[in-house]
Design a protein around this motif. Sequence first.
Motif, short mmCIF file in Angstrom:
data_model
loop_
_atom_site.label_atom_id
_atom_site.label_comp_id
_atom_site.label_asym_id
_atom_site.label_seq_id
_atom_site.Cartn_x
_atom_site.Cartn_y
_atom_site.Cartn_z
N ALA A 111 -40.89 -16.79 -33.80
CA ALA A 111 -41.43 -16.42 -32.50
C ALA A 111 -42.92 -16.71 -32.40
CB ALA A 111 -41.16 -14.94 -32.23
N ARG A 112 -43.62 -16.65 -33.53
CA ARG A 112 -45.06 -16.96 -33.54
C ARG A 112 -45.34 -18.45 -33.71
NH1 ARG A 112 -45.23 -12.10 -36.83
NH2 ARG A 112 -45.35 -13.36 -38.73
N GLY A 113 -44.29 -19.26 -33.76
CA GLY A 113 -44.46 -20.70 -33.84
C GLY A 113 -44.60 -21.26 -35.23
N HIS A 114 -44.29 -20.46 -36.26
CA HIS A 114 -44.43 -20.95 -37.62
C HIS A 114 -43.38 -22.01 -37.97
CE1 HIS A 114 -46.89 -17.30 -39.26
NE2 HIS A 114 -47.37 -17.79 -38.13
N HIS A 115 -42.31 -22.10 -37.16
CA HIS A 115 -41.29 -23.11 -37.43
C HIS A 115 -41.81 -24.52 -37.15
CE1 HIS A 115 -41.01 -22.38 -33.14
NE2 HIS A 115 -40.33 -23.50 -32.99
N LEU A 116 -42.96 -24.62 -36.47
CA LEU A 116 -43.56 -25.92 -36.20
C LEU A 116 -44.43 -26.40 -37.35
CD1 LEU A 116 -44.59 -25.30 -32.47
CD2 LEU A 116 -42.51 -26.39 -33.34
N ASN A 117 -44.54 -25.60 -38.39
CA ASN A 117 -45.33 -25.97 -39.56
C ASN A 117 -44.77 -27.26 -40.17
OD1 ASN A 117 -46.65 -26.15 -42.06
ND2 ASN A 117 -46.70 -23.94 -42.32
N GLN A 118 -45.64 -28.25 -40.35
CA GLN A 118 -45.21 -29.55 -40.85
C GLN A 118 -44.77 -29.52 -42.31
OE1 GLN A 118 -44.85 -32.22 -38.88
NE2 GLN A 118 -45.54 -30.96 -37.16
N GLU A 119 -45.06 -28.41 -43.02
CA GLU A 119 -44.68 -28.31 -44.41
C GLU A 119 -43.18 -28.06 -44.58
OE1 GLU A 119 -46.65 -28.81 -46.90
OE2 GLU A 119 -48.56 -28.90 -45.83
N TYR A 120 -42.49 -27.68 -43.49
CA TYR A 120 -41.07 -27.35 -43.57
C TYR A 120 -40.23 -28.45 -42.93
CZ TYR A 120 -42.72 -22.62 -44.61
OH TYR A 120 -43.33 -21.54 -45.17
N GLU A 121 -38.96 -28.50 -43.33
CA GLU A 121 -38.01 -29.40 -42.70
C GLU A 121 -37.67 -28.89 -41.30
OE1 GLU A 121 -37.01 -32.19 -43.93
OE2 GLU A 121 -37.76 -32.01 -45.99
N ARG A 122 -36.98 -29.71 -40.53
CA ARG A 122 -36.56 -29.32 -39.20
C ARG A 122 -35.09 -28.90 -39.24
NH1 ARG A 122 -41.01 -28.81 -38.78
NH2 ARG A 122 -42.53 -29.81 -37.41
N GLY A 123 -34.68 -28.12 -38.23
CA GLY A 123 -33.28 -27.74 -38.11
C GLY A 123 -32.87 -26.66 -39.09
N VAL A 124 -31.57 -26.71 -39.45
CA VAL A 124 -30.99 -25.67 -40.31
C VAL A 124 -31.66 -25.66 -41.68
CG1 VAL A 124 -28.87 -24.89 -41.41
CG2 VAL A 124 -28.79 -25.82 -39.10
N LEU A 125 -32.02 -26.83 -42.20
CA LEU A 125 -32.67 -26.90 -43.51
C LEU A 125 -34.00 -26.16 -43.49
CD1 LEU A 125 -32.49 -27.96 -46.37
CD2 LEU A 125 -33.56 -30.08 -45.60
N GLY A 126 -34.75 -26.31 -42.41
CA GLY A 126 -36.02 -25.60 -42.30
C GLY A 126 -35.84 -24.10 -42.21
N VAL A 127 -34.80 -23.67 -41.50
CA VAL A 127 -34.51 -22.23 -41.42
C VAL A 127 -34.20 -21.69 -42.81
CG1 VAL A 127 -32.89 -20.51 -40.51
CG2 VAL A 127 -33.70 -22.35 -39.03
N GLY A 128 -33.40 -22.45 -43.57
CA GLY A 128 -33.08 -22.02 -44.93
C GLY A 128 -34.31 -21.95 -45.82
#
Length: 250
Positions: A111-128
């Motif tokens: 919710a704070r936008g941390h999923h946009l961090n370039q250090e993580y993968e996108r999609g389900v892999l990034g969530v994991g």
Amino acid sequence: MTRFITIISLVLICGGAVATAQAPPPDDSQSSSSITMALAEAPLVAPVPKMQQMKNLIKLQMNRAINGKPYPSLIEWQPLTARQKFDVFLHSTYSPRTFANAAIDEMAERARGHHLNQEYERGVLGVGQRYGINLATNETDVFFQRFLFPTVLRQDPRYFRNPDLPFLKRALYAMSRVLITRTDDGGHAFNSSRILSVAASRAVSDLYVPGERQGMHPIVGCVSFTLLRDAGENLLHEFWPDVRRKLLHR
């Protein structure tokens, strides 16, 4: 007596070694053929997909949370030894609350936008990836919260329900336990062990979490969010046994 037991043990070990040395060597051809036949007759079991494994784990934790033993009430309070606090820590490492906290933290960061961090993968892999990091941070927090700081500061790391209070006072009691806790001598004190555990686990996570802000400001924000989350969970622990009994008849 101890010397006698030691001598008997040495005799048994030596006897076993001699018997093994005197045993005839196995027939390599017969052993090889037996292994081949066993592999041929063994049924092929398809590996469970990782997503299905995750679903099964979530389902297991949900069932444990719904049907698990309720938190104890105040009349059941007894002080804990350091060993018992360590047992509380061990139990908390695989409790549904620890896994749920990691999921809550992941959703809050998203919710704070941390999923946009370039250090993580996108999609389900990034969530994991983010969930795994949050789970590691929560496991570290459990060590500090349930064992280390309560042992050093002589505080009780557990939550105790107070079902004898009226509804509003009971709700206020549940939320206030994030700031007030029991001491080992039965008194009440500021819940410094909880505050310090959140700050320490956040400081440790700064060593391995990629792309996170470091310093006191993020730590203060983490402490504030964790206390709010804990207050909500205390409300759930306080009233869930009553809700389960009325709705699910359990």
